[in-house]
Structures are given as C-alpha cells and as structure tokens.
Motif scaffolding. Structure first.
Motif, PDB file in Angstrom:
ATOM      1  N   VAL A 138     -19.492  75.871  78.890  1.00 54.12           N
ATOM      2  CA  VAL A 138     -20.782  76.123  78.232  1.00 54.12           C
ATOM      3  C   VAL A 138     -20.629  75.824  76.745  1.00 54.12           C
ATOM      4  O   VAL A 138     -19.756  76.384  76.074  1.00 54.12           O
ATOM      5  CB  VAL A 138     -21.238  77.578  78.427  1.00 54.12           C
ATOM      6  N   ALA A 139     -21.481  74.937  76.221  1.00 57.57           N
ATOM      7  CA  ALA A 139     -21.393  74.557  74.811  1.00 57.57           C
ATOM      8  C   ALA A 139     -21.700  75.754  73.921  1.00 57.57           C
ATOM      9  O   ALA A 139     -22.646  76.505  74.181  1.00 57.57           O
ATOM     10  CB  ALA A 139     -22.365  73.434  74.512  1.00 57.57           C
ATOM     11  N   CYS A 140     -20.887  75.937  72.882  1.00 55.10           N
ATOM     12  CA  CYS A 140     -21.145  77.018  71.925  1.00 55.10           C
ATOM     13  C   CYS A 140     -22.115  76.576  70.842  1.00 55.10           C
ATOM     14  O   CYS A 140     -22.654  77.397  70.102  1.00 55.10           O
ATOM     15  CB  CYS A 140     -19.847  77.504  71.305  1.00 55.10           C
ATOM     16  N   ALA A 141     -22.335  75.265  70.729  1.00 50.38           N
ATOM     17  CA  ALA A 141     -23.292  74.720  69.760  1.00 50.38           C
ATOM     18  C   ALA A 141     -23.711  73.340  70.224  1.00 50.38           C
ATOM     19  O   ALA A 141     -22.933  72.619  70.854  1.00 50.38           O
ATOM     20  CB  ALA A 141     -22.667  74.642  68.369  1.00 50.38           C
ATOM     21  N   SER A 142     -24.951  72.973  69.921  1.00 48.23           N
ATOM     22  CA  SER A 142     -25.448  71.650  70.289  1.00 48.23           C
ATOM     23  C   SER A 142     -26.410  71.156  69.223  1.00 48.23           C
ATOM     24  O   SER A 142     -27.235  71.921  68.727  1.00 48.23           O
ATOM     25  CB  SER A 142     -26.163  71.701  71.642  1.00 48.23           C
ATOM     26  N   ALA A 143     -26.263  69.887  68.844  1.00 49.89           N
ATOM     27  CA  ALA A 143     -27.132  69.287  67.836  1.00 49.89           C
ATOM     28  C   ALA A 143     -27.712  67.989  68.396  1.00 49.89           C
ATOM     29  O   ALA A 143     -27.578  67.694  69.585  1.00 49.89           O
ATOM     30  CB  ALA A 143     -26.353  69.041  66.554  1.00 49.89           C
ATOM     31  N   SER A 144     -28.329  67.206  67.533  1.00 45.79           N
ATOM     32  CA  SER A 144     -29.025  66.002  68.005  1.00 45.79           C
ATOM     33  C   SER A 144     -28.080  64.941  68.537  1.00 45.79           C
ATOM     34  O   SER A 144     -28.452  64.143  69.387  1.00 45.79           O
ATOM     35  CB  SER A 144     -29.877  65.421  66.876  1.00 45.79           C
ATOM     36  N   MET A 145     -26.830  64.909  68.033  1.00 49.15           N
ATOM     37  CA  MET A 145     -25.910  63.842  68.418  1.00 49.15           C
ATOM     38  C   MET A 145     -24.722  64.302  69.255  1.00 49.15           C
ATOM     39  O   MET A 145     -24.102  63.494  69.943  1.00 49.15           O
ATOM     40  CB  MET A 145     -25.384  63.134  67.167  1.00 49.15           C
ATOM     41  N   ALA A 146     -24.369  65.564  69.170  1.00 42.34           N
ATOM     42  CA  ALA A 146     -23.164  66.023  69.851  1.00 42.34           C
ATOM     43  C   ALA A 146     -23.260  67.508  70.150  1.00 42.34           C
ATOM     44  O   ALA A 146     -24.167  68.196  69.689  1.00 42.34           O
ATOM     45  CB  ALA A 146     -21.927  65.731  68.987  1.00 42.34           C
ATOM     46  N   GLN A 147     -22.287  67.994  70.938  1.00 46.54           N
ATOM     47  CA  GLN A 147     -22.186  69.415  71.213  1.00 46.54           C
ATOM     48  C   GLN A 147     -20.732  69.833  71.123  1.00 46.54           C
ATOM     49  O   GLN A 147     -19.824  69.001  71.169  1.00 46.54           O
ATOM     50  CB  GLN A 147     -22.770  69.751  72.578  1.00 46.54           C
ATOM     51  N   VAL A 148     -20.497  71.147  70.986  1.00 41.50           N
ATOM     52  CA  VAL A 148     -19.151  71.660  70.761  1.00 41.50           C
ATOM     53  C   VAL A 148     -18.791  72.663  71.851  1.00 41.50           C
ATOM     54  O   VAL A 148     -19.597  73.528  72.201  1.00 41.50           O
ATOM     55  CB  VAL A 148     -19.046  72.330  69.372  1.00 41.50           C
ATOM     56  N   HIS A 149     -17.557  72.526  72.366  1.00 41.48           N
ATOM     57  CA  HIS A 149     -17.012  73.446  73.365  1.00 41.48           C
ATOM     58  C   HIS A 149     -15.737  74.072  72.823  1.00 41.48           C
ATOM     59  O   HIS A 149     -14.944  73.401  72.146  1.00 41.48           O
ATOM     60  CB  HIS A 149     -16.708  72.715  74.672  1.00 41.48           C
ATOM     61  N   GLU A 150     -15.520  75.334  73.143  1.00 42.61           N
ATOM     62  CA  GLU A 150     -14.267  75.984  72.769  1.00 42.61           C
ATOM     63  C   GLU A 150     -13.183  75.622  73.771  1.00 42.61           C
ATOM     64  O   GLU A 150     -13.429  75.565  74.985  1.00 42.61           O
ATOM     65  CB  GLU A 150     -14.440  77.498  72.724  1.00 42.61           C
ATOM     66  N   GLY A 151     -11.969  75.345  73.283  1.00 46.00           N
ATOM     67  CA  GLY A 151     -10.855  75.019  74.163  1.00 46.00           C
ATOM     68  C   GLY A 151      -9.564  75.630  73.670  1.00 46.00           C
ATOM     69  O   GLY A 151      -9.497  76.199  72.568  1.00 46.00           O
ATOM     70  N   ARG A 152      -8.530  75.498  74.494  1.00 45.13           N
ATOM     71  CA  ARG A 152      -7.214  76.005  74.113  1.00 45.13           C
ATOM     72  C   ARG A 152      -6.154  74.999  74.555  1.00 45.13           C
ATOM     73  O   ARG A 152      -6.169  74.510  75.697  1.00 45.13           O
ATOM     74  CB  ARG A 152      -6.951  77.367  74.745  1.00 45.13           C
ATOM     75  N   LEU A 153      -5.247  74.673  73.641  1.00 49.34           N
ATOM     76  CA  LEU A 153      -4.177  73.736  73.945  1.00 49.34           C
ATOM     77  C   LEU A 153      -3.026  74.451  74.643  1.00 49.34           C
ATOM     78  O   LEU A 153      -2.919  75.688  74.578  1.00 49.34           O
ATOM     79  CB  LEU A 153      -3.678  73.090  72.648  1.00 49.34           C
ATOM     80  N   PRO A 154      -2.144  73.707  75.316  1.00 46.53           N
ATOM     81  CA  PRO A 154      -0.996  74.331  75.999  1.00 46.53           C
ATOM     82  C   PRO A 154      -0.122  75.172  75.070  1.00 46.53           C
ATOM     83  O   PRO A 154       0.517  76.133  75.516  1.00 46.53           O
ATOM     84  CB  PRO A 154      -0.223  73.125  76.543  1.00 46.53           C
ATOM     85  N   ASN A 155      -0.090  74.843  73.766  1.00 50.69           N
ATOM     86  CA  ASN A 155       0.724  75.633  72.832  1.00 50.69           C
ATOM     87  C   ASN A 155       0.017  76.895  72.351  1.00 50.69           C
ATOM     88  O   ASN A 155       0.539  77.639  71.522  1.00 50.69           O
ATOM     89  CB  ASN A 155       1.145  74.786  71.632  1.00 50.69           C
ATOM     90  N   GLY A 156      -1.198  77.121  72.877  1.00 56.12           N
ATOM     91  CA  GLY A 156      -1.937  78.333  72.531  1.00 56.12           C
ATOM     92  C   GLY A 156      -2.959  78.166  71.423  1.00 56.12           C
ATOM     93  O   GLY A 156      -3.751  79.080  71.166  1.00 56.12           O
ATOM     94  N   ASP A 157      -2.982  77.018  70.737  1.00 53.05           N
ATOM     95  CA  ASP A 157      -3.952  76.792  69.653  1.00 53.05           C
ATOM     96  C   ASP A 157      -5.376  76.765  70.202  1.00 53.05           C
ATOM     97  O   ASP A 157      -5.662  76.056  71.189  1.00 53.05           O
ATOM     98  CB  ASP A 157      -3.676  75.457  68.954  1.00 53.05           C
ATOM     99  N   ARG A 158      -6.268  77.522  69.554  1.00 53.97           N
ATOM    100  CA  ARG A 158      -7.697  77.444  69.891  1.00 53.97           C
ATOM    101  C   ARG A 158      -8.304  76.261  69.140  1.00 53.97           C
ATOM    102  O   ARG A 158      -8.009  76.056  67.959  1.00 53.97           O
ATOM    103  CB  ARG A 158      -8.420  78.728  69.501  1.00 53.97           C
TER     104      ARG A 158
END
Length: 500
Positions: A138-158
């Motif tokens: 589920v996108a945490c933000a959406s604008a006219s050109m793109a949207q943003v999703h929260e993720g987590r890398l294998p090393n734990g970085d958000r």
C-alpha cells in the motif's frame, strides 16, 4: 454506392482498431491529446467570440475554468502537475480559475502494487523479493508522477521506494507536445500574446521530473550543500539515495520518519512550528542568493519535522523539480532583493531591464508577491491585458526563465507561512538574507562597510518593531501578516511607478 459503403466500412474499421489500440496498448494517449485539442479550441474560440463590453465575462471565465478543470481531471498525470503549477499563480487569473484550480492539490490516486512490481522488474531486471526483505504493497504517498512505498533491505535498513506511475513516461511526450501546440496556437493565432517561450520552458522543466537520474543528482547535490553549511547542517537533513538500486523510473532512498508540515495541528502541538518555517526560509535564502540551486516544489508535503537527539530537524524531500542559476544570475538576484531592502529604485530598474522585463513596478509586485496590484493583467480587459503582458515580457529572449520557478517557490512558501498564521516575517527574512550576502561581498571602504552594516541593523530593528505591532494588531483585527505585506508592497509598487 457499394464503393462508398466499402470506404465507410474500411474507415469505421480502421477507426475502431485505432481506438482499441489507443485504449488498451497506448495508455489512451491519442484520446487524451484529442480531448486536449478539443477543449483548448473550445475555450479559445469561446473567448474570441464572447469577449466584449456587452458580454457576461464572469460566466465566460466560470465555464472556461470548469472545462479546463474537467480536462485535467480526466487526463490526470502531467496535466495535474501543470494545473498545480498554474494554480500557484492563480492570484493573476480570473475568479473562476482561482476557485477551481487549487482543488488539484488533493491526493493523487495510487496504482495497484502488481503494476508497480512489474515496472520495478522491467527497470532493474530483478524481482522485488530478491532485493527487499519487505515492501508494503500500500503506497504511503502518491503524487501526479509517482508513488512511494515503505520497504526494508536485507541488512535491516528502512527505505522509501519511489516508483513512477507505469504510463507516465509513455504519456509525457504526448502531453507536453499537446500543451506546447495549444500555447503556440494561443500565442500566434488567437491572442498574439508572448506565452510560447515561457510555456515551452515550463514543459521542458516538468519533463525532467520523469527522469529519476536527474532527481538523484539534485538530491545528492543538495545534501552536499546542506552538510557543508555550518548552520544548516544541524537543522536540515536530506535523505541519502541508494544509487545501486535506482534507475530512471525507480528511486530508493533512506526512509524518513517525521511529521509533514501539511499536518498543521500535529506540528503545532508537538514541534516548534515557527522554528521549522524559519529554517525553510533560511534554506531558501541560501539556495537563491548563494548556491544557485533551488528546490522548486517546497509544498507542505515535502517537508518533514522530526527530532534527533533532542534537537528539532527539518527533512527535505522530493528533488525532482530544481532550477540551477548561474553565478551572475544568483548575484543579480541577491542585488535585486538588496535593492528592495535599500529602496534603490535605480538598481532595481537596471537589473529588471537587463533581464528583458519592461516594467520594474510589475516585477517588484510579482516578485514580492502582492495579492492585488492593479497593473498586473487580470484579463478583465483584453487590450489592456495584451499591452500589459507585452510590456512586462518585453524581450523573452533575455528573460532568465529560471526566475519563473523561483517566483513559484516563493509563492508556495508564502502559502505555507499563511497555513500557520504567518509566524515568520517572510519579507524580512528574504531582505535580510540578500543584504547579508551583499554586505559580505562589500568591496568599498571600511567606513562605507560600517555605515552599510549600521543601516542594515537599523532597518531590521525597525522591521522587528513593525512586526510586533502587526502581531498586536492581529489580535484585534484578525488581519494576517501576509495581508499586511500584500497591501504594503502594493503601495510600494505604486510609488515605484511614480519614481521610475
């Protein structure tokens, strides 16, 4: 007759095939372009035919605004972005447009996650699950050109994963060229107004937002500039970018926890709103007077406020729309605002005319953002508007078009200040920033330097006294600080007319 029926059948079949191809394989680009041409022609002809002293001009503006707004909503994408840009200058438009265009700032609809996942795979050649340990669908933000999703890398970085809407790149060429064609017709055929050069610059600038490689470059440059500033590095943070995970249409950044400045009640309750806004203006002064690197989309959703080790920090987001000013232009811009500070009408006129503008008084009013100035074209009188516009944009070949986006930036920040009941003395901050730069680069005698320093401190002291007086007045009149500045600058601009 059989030949005619056959020809009609072939035409109908071809038209149906093209329509279906456009609907299902071309992101409706042809339909959107056709719709644009139709609405633009309808609005243009409506103004051409129904403009006159015996016509209902208000109704003309209202139906035109409705048609333009409906077109933008149906076409979405870049049309929303361009409509928002015009809406930021809606004070120069008729009432119908002032009322409708600001509605475009509502949250843009988001795409379904499977579409975004497919684009990520197409761009990187990798599966999302191979790169990230977790992604919120589920996108945490959406604008006219793109949207943003929260993720987590294998090393734990958000991380924040910014993904373009799948059809934006395909539609960009059609949308922007439709806009330029429409403005060319308005410019050269219908109204003979000097608009095409400006419209083309706006369109080209918007197109850069579809290339996240440019946004990454802007973000890294701004991060370097902020971290190299002794004062700002303790107040502002620019999230880092993961270059190895980013492409032209996908951008992975550090996750930024904080509260957006659009959450007014929460900001007022949990943070020092005045300090946050003061930092925004301080950063803007650095950008326009010294660095020549200007973030041109500083709306409330692109600023987060947080605390780090007990210290309030401002997080700066979305680096897609920037302008880069030459050293000469940056110096001239600082000298211009210092001219406002010193009341140096001769210097103001000299700079404005060097830039190709023919009306220093209009430029002063537009730059300092007065809401109502009688000589700014309002389109209530066609001939008057044409003459004023031609006089203002006297030589478009010399006008530094970056200033259009700088003005847009100031307009957004003025609106941001208003949202919080104008806690920051915006004009003082901008004038003070320019005078500080000019004083630092002072090349005269030591006596002249100290006289200039004394004058600067005296003016700022008077400004502070006036500011306190306005605050007291607000308690009794409910008149906002920005409203006071609007009327004051209007009077100043009118005095400039007399003296220029």
């Amino acid at each position: 007759m059989p030949i005619l029926r056959k020809a009609l059948g072939i035409t109908a079949g071809a038209g149906t095939a093209i329509f279906l191809w456009d609907q299902y394989f071309n992101s409706q680009a042809l339909s959107r372009t056709g719709r644009t041409i139709f609405v633009a022609s309808l609005v243009g002809l409506d103004y051409k035919i129904n403009w006159g002293p015996d016509k209902d001009i208000e109704a003309l503006h209202d139906r035109s605004a409705r048609r333009v707004y409906d077109l933008i909503i149906k076409n979405r994408g870049l049309y929303v972005k361009m409509g928002q840009m015009v809406a930021m200058q809606s004070h120069m438009l008729p009432n119908g447009f002032r009322e409708r265009l600001p509605l475009l700032f509502d949250r843009a609809p988001a795409d379904e996650w499977p579409e975004c996942e497919a684009l990520f795979r197409q761009e990187t050649g990798k599966e999302v699950s191979d790169v990230f340990e977790y992604v919120d669908p589920v996108a945490c933000a959406s604008a006219s050109m793109a949207q943003v999703h929260e993720g987590r890398l294998p090393n734990g970085d958000r991380v924040a994963i910014k993904i373009q809407h799948p059809d934006i790149e395909k539609l960009t060429w059609w949308d922007l060229n439709s806009l330029k064609a429409m403005i060319w017709i308005y410019d050269k055929i219908l109204f003979d107004m000097p608009m095409f050069t400006i419209a083309k610059y706006f369109a080209d600038a918007i197109e850069t937002e579809t290339d996240f490689n440019i946004e990454r470059s802007n973000a890294k440059l701004m991060k370097k500039l902020v971290e190299g500033d002794a004062k700002l590095k303790h107040k502002v943070y620019v999230p880092g970018v993961y270059d190895e995970l980013s492409t032209k249409r996908v951008m992975v950044m550090e996750w930024a926890d904080g509260t957006a400045l659009s959450k007014i009640d929460k900001i007022k309750r949990e943070f020092d709103a005045k300090a946050a806004l003061s930092t925004v203006f301080e950063l803007t002064c650095k950008q326009v007077y010294e660095w020549g690197v200007v973030h041109c989309d500083p709306h409330p959703g692109n600023w987060f406020v947080t605390r780090e080790n007990g210290r309030q920090m401002l997080i700066m987001l979305d680096h897609g729309l920037y302008v880069h000013m030459s050293q000469k232009l940056t110096q001239q811009y600082a000298a211009l605002w210092n001219g406002f500070f010193q009341g140096d009408i001769k210097k103001i006129s000299e700079i404005v005319q060097d830039w190709g503008f023919g009306s220093p008084e209009q430029f002063t009013s537009a730059t300092m953002l007065t809401q109502e100035y009688e000589d700014i074209p309002t389109f209530e009188n066609e001939q008057h508007a044409k003459e004023q516009m031609r006089n203002f944009l006297k030589d478009t070949s010399r006008i530094p078009l970056q200033l259009l986006f700088v003005a847009r930036t100031h307009r957004i920040l003025q609106g941001l200040n208003r949202l919080y009941d104008s806690p920051v003395n915006r004009i003082k901050t901008l004038l003070d920033g320019a005078s500080e730069v000019m004083l630092r680069n002072h090349s005269g005698t030591r006596l002249n330097y100290y006289l200039a320093l004394l004058w600067r401190r005296l003016v700022l002291l008077v400004n502070d006294i006036v500011f306190i007086g306005i605050r007291i007045q607000q308690v009794f009149t409910h008149r906002g600080l920005e409203d006071f500045f609007d009327s004051t600058i209007e009077e100043t601009a009118k005095e400039l007319v007399k003296d220029a």
